[in-house]
Motif scaffolding. Sequence first.
Motif, PDB file in Angstrom:
ATOM      1  N   LYS A   1      48.664  52.234  30.076  1.00 20.81           N
ATOM      2  CA  LYS A   1      49.748  52.075  29.087  1.00 20.81           C
ATOM      3  C   LYS A   1      50.145  53.417  28.484  1.00 20.81           C
ATOM      4  CE  LYS A   1      48.636  47.323  27.729  1.00 20.81           C
ATOM      5  NZ  LYS A   1      48.178  46.434  26.629  1.00 20.81           N
TER       6      LYS A   1
ATOM      7  N   ARG B   1      37.795  44.406  36.373  1.00 21.20           N
ATOM      8  CA  ARG B   1      37.977  42.996  36.001  1.00 21.20           C
ATOM      9  C   ARG B   1      37.277  42.094  37.008  1.00 21.20           C
ATOM     10  NH1 ARG B   1      41.478  39.337  37.810  1.00 21.20           N
ATOM     11  NH2 ARG B   1      42.752  40.913  38.835  1.00 21.20           N
TER      12      ARG B   1
ATOM     13  N   HIS C   1      40.739  51.411  30.976  1.00 21.69           N
ATOM     14  CA  HIS C   1      41.713  51.893  31.981  1.00 21.69           C
ATOM     15  C   HIS C   1      43.092  51.252  31.791  1.00 21.69           C
ATOM     16  CE1 HIS C   1      39.246  54.567  34.432  1.00 21.69           C
ATOM     17  NE2 HIS C   1      38.247  53.754  34.189  1.00 21.69           N
ATOM     18  N   LEU C   2      43.139  50.030  31.295  1.00 16.05           N
ATOM     19  CA  LEU C   2      44.437  49.448  30.973  1.00 16.05           C
ATOM     20  C   LEU C   2      45.116  50.228  29.848  1.00 16.05           C
ATOM     21  CD1 LEU C   2      43.979  45.555  31.095  1.00 16.05           C
ATOM     22  CD2 LEU C   2      45.528  46.960  32.476  1.00 16.05           C
TER      23      LEU C   2
ATOM     24  N   LEU D   1      45.509  51.537  36.670  1.00 14.34           N
ATOM     25  CA  LEU D   1      45.772  50.103  36.738  1.00 14.34           C
ATOM     26  C   LEU D   1      44.858  49.438  37.773  1.00 14.34           C
ATOM     27  CD1 LEU D   1      47.644  48.001  35.460  1.00 14.34           C
ATOM     28  CD2 LEU D   1      49.200  48.332  37.387  1.00 14.34           C
TER      29      LEU D   1
ATOM     30  N   ALA E   1      41.307  49.270  36.546  1.00 21.72           N
ATOM     31  CA  ALA E   1      41.144  48.129  35.646  1.00 21.72           C
ATOM     32  C   ALA E   1      40.980  46.838  36.439  1.00 21.72           C
ATOM     33  CB  ALA E   1      42.348  48.032  34.713  1.00 21.72           C
ATOM     34  N   ARG E   2      41.721  46.715  37.514  1.00 21.08           N
ATOM     35  CA  ARG E   2      41.627  45.519  38.353  1.00 21.08           C
ATOM     36  C   ARG E   2      40.231  45.395  38.958  1.00 21.08           C
ATOM     37  NH1 ARG E   2      42.133  45.092  43.898  1.00 21.08           N
ATOM     38  NH2 ARG E   2      42.560  42.999  44.669  1.00 21.08           N
TER      39      ARG E   2
END
Length: 315
Positions: A314, A298, A309-310, A291, A294-295
């Motif tokens: 999940k 982004r 990665h998101l 998570l 992914a941040r």
Amino acid sequence: MSRALLAPPQTLVAIVGLGFLLAIAVASIRKLPVLAFGVFWFFTGHLIESTTIPLEMVHEHRNYLPCLGPIFTVAYYGCIVGVSPDSVKWRRGAIVLMALLFAVITWLRSEQWGNILTHTVQEVTNHPKSERANQQLGRIYFMLYADDPKQKYFDEAKVAFERARRSRSINSLAHVSLLQLAMKAQQPVDQELLTELNARLENLPLPPVTIPALRGLLDCQIFAYCNLPDAQIVKLLDAAIRNPHRNVGIKIALQLYLAQYYVDKVGDLNAGTRVIESAILENPKNFDLHLNMARVYRVAAKFDLAAIHLAEAKR
């Protein structure tokens, strides 16, 4: 705190006394079942903090539920008529006096706890070498100084934190607090203190309280008044990450802290990415790592990698 059977000698006395009490309870199961119940209830209630479960030491509220056993036993044998009928009035009178005594003690304790500063000063007076008590007193004076920067508040906070620092505790909370206090007062940071903190983070076991202490220092650096060099913060986190005593969960938390510091404070997306990528190689199924990866992607506008990665998070 007991460190051996005779260190202090009261340890051995306590063990013998508890063993004797258990023996009485076992022997009285048939003839005095209520007595046995009271003793076993007390011991059962304390099992959770007297075994290998790593809870913090003594907090008086943990006695409340276990004490119901002895209280019930005393009330039962104090009021029952069938046991020595001639003394029932005396026994009941003794129970009333005991209840009054407990009420007075509770009132005195509530008066002491009603003022957090008075209570903490009393705890330090009773336990001058306690790391926790001194740390709490320093924290209170620190908050007073933050609201009203009087020299006496600063001095009292520093003295309390220094006492906590000199304790035998493996916590590093006092060291972090002293750093923040100096920076809050816009004073030079003690380099010896920094060196000592770095060594503790690298070599001593990391108790749970160390992690929020470091989190607080990072937040102070990113959002508030702390102004340590970025290289020094990175050095402290690296030392904690290398610590051989820390578990996997603590290491991951520290790696995420370091990555966030690189991204949010230093502005080095590549360094933050490398930290999390290294952590993911060791823990490929960790949700928080994916998570946060992914941040970071982004923020770097690498949306395709962020989506990967998101999806992994999940999954």
